[in-house]
Design a protein around this motif. Structure first.
Motif, mmCIF file in Angstrom:
data_model
loop_
_atom_site.group_PDB
_atom_site.id
_atom_site.type_symbol
_atom_site.label_atom_id
_atom_site.label_comp_id
_atom_site.label_asym_id
_atom_site.label_seq_id
_atom_site.Cartn_x
_atom_site.Cartn_y
_atom_site.Cartn_z
ATOM 1 N N ASP A 76 0.810 -1.216 0.000
ATOM 2 C CA ASP A 76 0.000 0.000 0.000
ATOM 3 C C ASP A 76 0.846 1.270 0.000
ATOM 4 O O ASP A 76 0.326 2.366 0.183
ATOM 5 C CB ASP A 76 -0.956 0.003 1.190
ATOM 6 C CG ASP A 76 -0.257 -0.142 2.530
ATOM 7 O OD1 ASP A 76 0.974 -0.332 2.544
ATOM 8 O OD2 ASP A 76 -0.940 -0.075 3.571
ATOM 9 N N SER A 131 3.079 -1.177 -10.101
ATOM 10 C CA SER A 131 2.171 -0.076 -9.783
ATOM 11 C C SER A 131 1.283 -0.525 -8.629
ATOM 12 O O SER A 131 1.244 -1.707 -8.273
ATOM 13 C CB SER A 131 1.301 0.280 -10.993
ATOM 14 O OG SER A 131 0.401 -0.793 -11.281
ATOM 15 N N SER A 132 0.545 0.405 -8.047
ATOM 16 C CA SER A 132 -0.315 0.066 -6.912
ATOM 17 C C SER A 132 -1.374 -0.962 -7.292
ATOM 18 O O SER A 132 -1.804 -1.761 -6.456
ATOM 19 C CB SER A 132 -0.970 1.327 -6.357
ATOM 20 O OG SER A 132 -1.782 1.952 -7.348
ATOM 21 N N ALA A 133 -1.790 -0.952 -8.563
ATOM 22 C CA ALA A 133 -2.809 -1.909 -9.015
ATOM 23 C C ALA A 133 -2.286 -3.336 -9.054
ATOM 24 O O ALA A 133 -3.075 -4.285 -9.103
ATOM 25 C CB ALA A 133 -3.330 -1.510 -10.396
ATOM 26 N N VAL A 166 -0.965 -6.436 -3.864
ATOM 27 C CA VAL A 166 -2.188 -6.803 -3.150
ATOM 28 C C VAL A 166 -1.955 -7.441 -1.780
ATOM 29 O O VAL A 166 -2.886 -7.543 -0.979
ATOM 30 C CB VAL A 166 -3.046 -7.769 -4.009
ATOM 31 C CG1 VAL A 166 -3.423 -7.120 -5.333
ATOM 32 C CG2 VAL A 166 -2.344 -9.092 -4.248
ATOM 33 N N GLN A 195 -7.686 -3.456 0.137
ATOM 34 C CA GLN A 195 -6.974 -3.359 -1.132
ATOM 35 C C GLN A 195 -6.736 -1.901 -1.538
ATOM 36 O O GLN A 195 -7.422 -0.984 -1.065
ATOM 37 C CB GLN A 195 -7.745 -4.102 -2.223
ATOM 38 C CG GLN A 195 -7.675 -5.616 -2.075
ATOM 39 C CD GLN A 195 -6.262 -6.144 -2.256
ATOM 40 O OE1 GLN A 195 -5.683 -6.037 -3.337
ATOM 41 N NE2 GLN A 195 -5.694 -6.711 -1.196
ATOM 42 N N ASN A 196 -5.782 -1.695 -2.437
ATOM 43 C CA ASN A 196 -5.381 -0.340 -2.822
ATOM 44 C C ASN A 196 -6.462 0.422 -3.579
ATOM 45 O O ASN A 196 -6.437 1.657 -3.616
ATOM 46 C CB ASN A 196 -4.106 -0.401 -3.683
ATOM 47 C CG ASN A 196 -2.869 -0.679 -2.846
ATOM 48 O OD1 ASN A 196 -2.788 -0.262 -1.698
ATOM 49 N ND2 ASN A 196 -1.915 -1.401 -3.412
ATOM 50 N N ASP A 197 -7.416 -0.293 -4.200
ATOM 51 C CA ASP A 197 -8.479 0.399 -4.928
ATOM 52 C C ASP A 197 -9.653 0.756 -4.023
ATOM 53 O O ASP A 197 -10.674 1.276 -4.489
ATOM 54 C CB ASP A 197 -8.965 -0.444 -6.106
ATOM 55 C CG ASP A 197 -9.522 -1.803 -5.678
ATOM 56 O OD1 ASP A 197 -9.598 -2.058 -4.453
ATOM 57 O OD2 ASP A 197 -9.865 -2.609 -6.566
ATOM 58 N N GLY A 198 -9.510 0.472 -2.730
ATOM 59 C CA GLY A 198 -10.577 0.799 -1.794
ATOM 60 C C GLY A 198 -11.667 -0.247 -1.714
ATOM 61 O O GLY A 198 -12.594 -0.122 -0.897
ATOM 62 N N GLU A 199 -11.572 -1.271 -2.537
ATOM 63 C CA GLU A 199 -12.587 -2.321 -2.555
ATOM 64 C C GLU A 199 -12.194 -3.467 -1.616
ATOM 65 O O GLU A 199 -11.012 -3.663 -1.330
ATOM 66 C CB GLU A 199 -12.766 -2.858 -3.975
ATOM 67 C CG GLU A 199 -13.289 -1.840 -4.971
ATOM 68 C CD GLU A 199 -14.698 -1.377 -4.633
ATOM 69 O OE1 GLU A 199 -15.507 -2.219 -4.195
ATOM 70 O OE2 GLU A 199 -14.977 -0.170 -4.778
#
Length: 561
Positions: free
Chosen positions: A432, A449-451, A454, A543-547
């Motif tokens: 993160d 990348s952050s995506a 995990v 997770q990095n996408d907030g989900e």
């Protein structure tokens, strides 16, 4: 985030057993530093003796073990749970590897008002492992105690490490293959939930990687030997199946069919020749290589995890404190050589660099460093100094040179390595913390990348170090793989007669987007973008996408149905 400082961890880890001596079932509470709340964990051991035909073996190997994760607010008795997920590990994998996905799944179900359990199975051969040193180091918050136990003949509570088991010492593994493994699962399920109708209603069967293959054979198996009855059939013990970066299929993951005989040439001569090779010892009874993959290196992962768990920002000294040997030196050379000239010359070595404990663990298992796809997780990236392309054992531009097919073996992500020997302290950006400023590969694109990140490296370290049943499997029986490859031969899988079993119940396929790639996604599959093969087990709940974490969330929803 990295796990809390050592002082914040439980003093640890196993409480008093829930049953006295002589019982055929012992359940022991487990305390860890997991940030996931509301989940109760215990280690369960059930006495299910091996048949006499297995040959002489340690008494400990007459017990089956699993990690039981359940909703703390739910019923204490498994029979009262809404669902029970029973998971088979992958190759070279133990029950501890399911730590994060089990907790996350139980917690996700609880949010929807469902009380489920997750049972992470340990295979029979894991009885040969000695966790004394790691557990002692954890309790004392001193990784050197673990190294002293395994390498310096220092006792822990009057016990001295007996050494890693040799091929001659594990002769009984020549008789522990596919049949014993699926029967162990059946016997455990029957012992824990004797009512077949309750098993059929409540239990979901599945696994990770090779665990999908074992689940398929389990579904086909007839356990009472009477092929005309089905109440004992494997598929009648499960209400559904779950596949974690695998398929519920009797074909090995990634092979698309039987195991190629080129990988194990003796397979060409049939089951009789293979068994004779195992019995004579010519064929190793557990999968092992001179370096990188063997009992010692699997244990070293636990020690590296312990160091990163206790002091993630501390300076790693494992490369120097662990005594030098052909195995350790060659393993480090294979993992930390920048290119072929470095590997051949043997300089600089890993001992010429300074790493934090977290960076050392990341270098061993991260998808931008670890060269074997089936051992990769997405736990962040290097920091603290110059980073360059890692061109060993294969260059990063595989597609450009026509070797893109190797990505199934090596993983799709470019490899990176520190390039300042005798220089700065290399640190680790957690999953993160990866964003702007990630170093670029030689083609100008950022390594990650952050995506693509995990898994919390602190949680990975915790799973490696704090679980009483190991993350890895030190003595994986060779017979397991040869039996699967030769399953059609007489005497191997004669009771796998219910061929419709693997499709008799609903299935959820949970695929790693960057995983082994053994099969193309199909309609209805859940694909986790950016995940590697290990990430389906270790990904963080946040997770990095907030989900919410996609694998456990979907697995919990599937169980609720």
């Amino acid at each position: 985030m990295l796990v809390a400082a050592a002082a914040a961890l439980p003093v640890h880890a196993l409480a008093a057993p829930a049953a006295g001596p002589g019982a055929d079932r012992v359940e022991t509470p487990v305390a860890t530093g997991s940030p996931v709340t509301g989940v109760t964990e215990s280690m369960v051991r059930v006495r299910v003796p091996l048949p006499a035909s297995a040959g002489p073996h340690p008494e400990a190997c007459d017990w089956l073990s699993y990690l039981r994760f359940r909703d703390s607010a739910g019923p204490a008795a498994s029979a009262q749970a809404d669902r029970i997920l029973v998971a088979q590990p992958g190759i070279l994998e133990g029950a501890g590897a399911f730590d994060s996905v089990a907790r996350n799944t139980v917690a996700a179900a609880a949010k929807d008002g469902k009380h489920i359990e997750f049972w992470a199975l340990d295979r029979r051969s894991n009885c040969l492992e000695d966790h004394t040193g790691v557990q002692a180091g954890l309790a004392a918050k001193d990784v050197h105690l673990a190294v002293d136990y395994y390498y310096r003949q220092k006792e822990v509570d009057g016990r001295k490490f007996a050494g890693y088991q040799t091929n001659d010492q594990v002769a009984w593994l020549q008789n522990v293959g596919l049949e014993q493994t699926v029967r162990d699962q059946y016997d455990l399920m029957v012992h824990e939930l004797p009512d077949q109708q309750a098993r059929k209603q409540k239990m979901l069967c599945g696994g990770h990687s090779l665990g999908g293959v074992l689940t398929a054979f389990f579904a086909e198996w007839d356990f009472d030997g009477n092929h005309s009855t089905t109440g004992d059939a494997g598929y009648e013990q499960c209400s559904g199946y779950f596949a974690l970066d695998t398929r519920i299929s009797t074909s090995l993951p990634g092979a698309g069919g039987p195991l190629p005989t080129d990988l194990i040439p003796l397979l060409k001569f049939g089951a009789g020749a293979v068994q004779a090779g195992l019995e004579s010892g010519v064929v190793p009874r557990s999968l092992s290589a001179p370096a990188l993959i063997n009992t010692e290196t699997m244990n070293l992962l636990s020690i590296a995890g312990l160091a990163a768990d206790l002091a993630p920002g501390g300076v790693s000294d494992l490369a120097t404190y662990v005594p030098s040997s052909f195995n350790t030196d060659t393993t480090y050379r294979l993992l930390f050589s920048k290119d072929y000239p470095t590997f051949v010359k043997g300089s600089p070595t890993v001992k010429d660099f300074r790493f934090t404990n977290a960076a050392a663990l990341g270098g061993l298992l991260d998808d931008n460093s670890e060269p074997l796809a089936f051992m990769q997780a997405s736990v962040g990236f290097w920091d603290g100094g110059k980073i360059v392309d890692k061109e060993f054992p294969a260059p990063n531009d595989l597609d450009a040179i026509g070797l893109g097919g190797l990505k199934q073996l090596l993983g799709p992500d470019k490899k990176a390595i520190p390039d300042e020997p005798n220089g700065p302290l290399y640190t680790w950006r957690n999953y993160d913390q990866v964003g702007a400023g990630v170093p670029a590969s030689k083609d100008g694109t950022p390594f990650t990348s952050s995506a693509k990140e995990v898994t919390d490296i602190g949680e990975l370290a915790r799973s490696l170090a704090e679980q009483p049943l190991d993350f890895t499997e030190h003595y994986f029986p060779t017979k397991m793989v040869t039996d699967i490859a030769l399953a059609a031969a007489p005497g191997i899988a004669d009771d796998a007669v219910h061929t419709g079993g693997p499709t008799a119940n609903p299935i959820i396929n949970l695929e790693a987007g960057d995983g082994l790639g053994g099969s193309s996604p199909q309609p209805g599959d859940v694909v986790a973008p950016g995940y590697q093969h290990i990430d389906v087990l270790t990904a963080s709940a946040k997770q990095n996408d907030g989900e919410p974490e996609i694998v456990s969330t979907n697995l919990a929803a599937f169980a609720a149905k």
